[in-house]
Write a protein that holds these residues in place. Sequence first.
Motif, PDB file in Angstrom:
ATOM      1  N   GLY A 116       0.842  -1.187   0.000  1.00 56.56           N
ATOM      2  CA  GLY A 116       0.000   0.000   0.000  1.00 56.56           C
ATOM      3  C   GLY A 116       0.879   1.239   0.000  1.00 56.56           C
ATOM      4  O   GLY A 116       2.088   1.166  -0.213  1.00 56.56           O
ATOM      5  N   ALA A 117       0.285   2.397   0.263  1.00 51.29           N
ATOM      6  CA  ALA A 117       1.041   3.645   0.204  1.00 51.29           C
ATOM      7  C   ALA A 117       2.238   3.636   1.141  1.00 51.29           C
ATOM      8  O   ALA A 117       3.350   4.030   0.752  1.00 51.29           O
ATOM      9  CB  ALA A 117       0.121   4.818   0.530  1.00 51.29           C
ATOM     10  N   ILE A 118       2.056   3.165   2.379  1.00 50.46           N
ATOM     11  CA  ILE A 118       3.157   3.171   3.348  1.00 50.46           C
ATOM     12  C   ILE A 118       4.285   2.264   2.884  1.00 50.46           C
ATOM     13  O   ILE A 118       5.457   2.645   2.865  1.00 50.46           O
ATOM     14  CB  ILE A 118       2.653   2.751   4.743  1.00 50.46           C
ATOM     15  CG1 ILE A 118       1.691   3.801   5.311  1.00 50.46           C
ATOM     16  CG2 ILE A 118       3.827   2.561   5.706  1.00 50.46           C
ATOM     17  CD1 ILE A 118       0.994   3.375   6.600  1.00 50.46           C
ATOM     18  N   GLY A 119       3.942   1.042   2.499  1.00 51.89           N
ATOM     19  CA  GLY A 119       4.966   0.090   2.083  1.00 51.89           C
ATOM     20  C   GLY A 119       5.745   0.542   0.870  1.00 51.89           C
ATOM     21  O   GLY A 119       6.980   0.473   0.843  1.00 51.89           O
ATOM     22  N   ILE A 120       5.034   1.040  -0.136  1.00 48.40           N
ATOM     23  CA  ILE A 120       5.703   1.448  -1.377  1.00 48.40           C
ATOM     24  C   ILE A 120       6.535   2.704  -1.171  1.00 48.40           C
ATOM     25  O   ILE A 120       7.618   2.855  -1.748  1.00 48.40           O
ATOM     26  CB  ILE A 120       4.673   1.642  -2.504  1.00 48.40           C
ATOM     27  CG1 ILE A 120       4.192   0.281  -3.009  1.00 48.40           C
ATOM     28  CG2 ILE A 120       5.247   2.439  -3.658  1.00 48.40           C
ATOM     29  CD1 ILE A 120       5.267  -0.577  -3.669  1.00 48.40           C
ATOM     30  N   GLU A 121       6.071   3.627  -0.347  1.00 47.23           N
ATOM     31  CA  GLU A 121       6.867   4.826  -0.089  1.00 47.23           C
ATOM     32  C   GLU A 121       8.187   4.478   0.590  1.00 47.23           C
ATOM     33  O   GLU A 121       9.244   5.004   0.214  1.00 47.23           O
ATOM     34  CB  GLU A 121       6.068   5.827   0.746  1.00 47.23           C
ATOM     35  CG  GLU A 121       4.979   6.532  -0.042  1.00 47.23           C
ATOM     36  CD  GLU A 121       4.225   7.572   0.756  1.00 47.23           C
ATOM     37  OE1 GLU A 121       3.257   8.137   0.211  1.00 47.23           O
ATOM     38  OE2 GLU A 121       4.581   7.832   1.931  1.00 47.23           O
ATOM     39  N   PHE A 122       8.144   3.598   1.582  1.00 50.81           N
ATOM     40  CA  PHE A 122       9.392   3.206   2.235  1.00 50.81           C
ATOM     41  C   PHE A 122      10.265   2.362   1.318  1.00 50.81           C
ATOM     42  O   PHE A 122      11.493   2.484   1.331  1.00 50.81           O
ATOM     43  CB  PHE A 122       9.112   2.478   3.549  1.00 50.81           C
ATOM     44  CG  PHE A 122       8.855   3.405   4.689  1.00 50.81           C
ATOM     45  CD1 PHE A 122       9.845   4.275   5.138  1.00 50.81           C
ATOM     46  CD2 PHE A 122       7.624   3.443   5.316  1.00 50.81           C
ATOM     47  CE1 PHE A 122       9.612   5.159   6.182  1.00 50.81           C
ATOM     48  CE2 PHE A 122       7.375   4.318   6.360  1.00 50.81           C
ATOM     49  CZ  PHE A 122       8.373   5.179   6.796  1.00 50.81           C
ATOM     50  N   ALA A 123       9.646   1.514   0.506  1.00 48.67           N
ATOM     51  CA  ALA A 123      10.416   0.736  -0.462  1.00 48.67           C
ATOM     52  C   ALA A 123      11.151   1.660  -1.425  1.00 48.67           C
ATOM     53  O   ALA A 123      12.335   1.462  -1.732  1.00 48.67           O
ATOM     54  CB  ALA A 123       9.493  -0.210  -1.229  1.00 48.67           C
ATOM     55  N   SER A 124      10.465   2.707  -1.873  1.00 50.95           N
ATOM     56  CA  SER A 124      11.052   3.668  -2.800  1.00 50.95           C
ATOM     57  C   SER A 124      12.189   4.439  -2.129  1.00 50.95           C
ATOM     58  O   SER A 124      13.268   4.624  -2.711  1.00 50.95           O
ATOM     59  CB  SER A 124       9.967   4.637  -3.290  1.00 50.95           C
ATOM     60  OG  SER A 124      10.479   5.566  -4.218  1.00 50.95           O
ATOM     61  N   PHE A 125      11.950   4.884  -0.887  1.00 49.46           N
ATOM     62  CA  PHE A 125      12.974   5.638  -0.160  1.00 49.46           C
ATOM     63  C   PHE A 125      14.242   4.811   0.029  1.00 49.46           C
ATOM     64  O   PHE A 125      15.348   5.263  -0.283  1.00 49.46           O
ATOM     65  CB  PHE A 125      12.432   6.083   1.197  1.00 49.46           C
ATOM     66  CG  PHE A 125      13.489   6.585   2.138  1.00 49.46           C
ATOM     67  CD1 PHE A 125      14.082   7.828   1.941  1.00 49.46           C
ATOM     68  CD2 PHE A 125      13.936   5.811   3.201  1.00 49.46           C
ATOM     69  CE1 PHE A 125      15.084   8.292   2.792  1.00 49.46           C
ATOM     70  CE2 PHE A 125      14.927   6.256   4.056  1.00 49.46           C
ATOM     71  CZ  PHE A 125      15.507   7.508   3.842  1.00 49.46           C
ATOM     72  N   TYR A 126      14.072   3.606   0.556  1.00 49.38           N
ATOM     73  CA  TYR A 126      15.255   2.796   0.851  1.00 49.38           C
ATOM     74  C   TYR A 126      15.989   2.374  -0.420  1.00 49.38           C
ATOM     75  O   TYR A 126      17.218   2.262  -0.416  1.00 49.38           O
ATOM     76  CB  TYR A 126      14.864   1.587   1.705  1.00 49.38           C
ATOM     77  CG  TYR A 126      14.768   1.935   3.174  1.00 49.38           C
ATOM     78  CD1 TYR A 126      15.913   2.073   3.945  1.00 49.38           C
ATOM     79  CD2 TYR A 126      13.536   2.165   3.785  1.00 49.38           C
ATOM     80  CE1 TYR A 126      15.850   2.426   5.288  1.00 49.38           C
ATOM     81  CE2 TYR A 126      13.457   2.512   5.128  1.00 49.38           C
ATOM     82  CZ  TYR A 126      14.611   2.641   5.873  1.00 49.38           C
ATOM     83  OH  TYR A 126      14.544   2.998   7.200  1.00 49.38           O
TER      84      TYR A 126
END
Length: 481
Positions: free
Chosen positions: A197-207
């Motif tokens: 979801g939004a939280i998972g993908i945002e952190f995946a993108s950041f890292y």
Amino acid sequence: MAQSYDVIIIGSGPGGYVTAIRSAQLGLKTAIVEREHLGGICLNWGCIPTKALLRSAEILDHANHAKSYGLTLNGTMTADVKDVVARSRGVSARLNGGVAFLMKKNKIDVIWGEAKLTKPGEIVVGAPSKPAVQPQNPVPKGVLGEGTYTAKHIIVATGARPRALPGIEPDGKLIWTYFEAMKPDFMPKSIVVMGSGAIGIEFASFYRSMGVDVTVVELMANIMPVEDAEISTFARKQLEKRGLKIITEAKVSKVDKGANSITAHVETKDGKVQQITADRLISAVGVQGNIENLGLEALGVKTDRGCIVIDGYGKTNIPGLYAIGDVAGPPMLAHKAEHEGVICIEKIAGVPGVHPMDKAKIPGCTYCNPQVASVGLTEAKAKEQGRDIRVGRYSFAANGKAIALGEDQGMIKTIFDKKTGELLGAHMVGAEVTELIQGFVVAMNLETTEEELMHTIFPHPTLSEMMKESVLDAYGKVLNA
């Protein structure tokens, strides 16, 4: 004797503090109860600090591709995790202070502690129980504290917290929630993200931007499963081009913990299991409402699937008791909470013309790279409803501004009712689409048809021109493609 108010709001997140401000504007004596930090999760541990992290990641991504802009950097661009996190925390601290200022400016009493409903119209505030995350700032000076307080109207705005899966509960060390992922004291070499979801993908993108080897595991067939399938597929391809590994129609069935690593057992729909070893696992499988320890059961407040049941104006089944935001159910978004709170308090105050929120017109944004934004029905949902539709698409690759920015990978998709010209949905993926989506949100709220959108003059050269081209494409009139 209990101190009395017209309105008491439990929780100072975006929904709570905005509702308090509107309440004060309407002349109601208002207090807000907070046990941990003004601004709630969004401001302190969610929406705002994650965007600060993602901004650092964006700058790093641009720097790593400086050559494509005709630029040469002298030296190597690297990320200092402590400085990146410090900047993010500084942004939150600044806004945290801003909320305190707004409370003072609007003469809203802040009651520091943990509230419990004891009977209709009354709360008892006690010392905060040990929170999962320590407050960013010490207890503010000049606020009220423990005691009994009464109000004609009490609004519950206690938000939500990360959902935990049995057997894969976050431990703060090897298995992280967004709390730990937002302030790492070191940069892992590898991470498994559970949930897209939004939280998972945002952190995946950041890292991934920080150079981390990232694997995303998603139970559904598409990442960001609430999004239009075509947009989701496009986003996935772009994320995979950046080096993210994505496994869909799979689940993390088990996690083995090592001394300083985890091994995730990933089970696919055909029953096969692969083991993925990584430094850390981020659990991003959604959130759940904070309904515990509020005294709801004793009062007989109706709940459903971990959220308080309300009508279109925030009313619960108990007179004088209301709920807004995440604790009142999905979509669990800050802007939904704010608007829901304003509707609730204006209805309480008797403001004329107040109407329930139309959840079909709430935009959703995911701030990964590339960004994703949407409002209204997906193509699949429109067809499920039996709508006869027209669909328009326009590619970033045909837009002059996108090409000049070096951001030519993206698309805009619009969905119209063929008979009436009603805009049913808009879906975007690409650079700055989270800033563009509001144009279609406004159009939908104004009940704008395709004809009016076609006659709207969009400035050139801008990314926004693609919005009009997508509309034109739905009706066979596209100009620049």
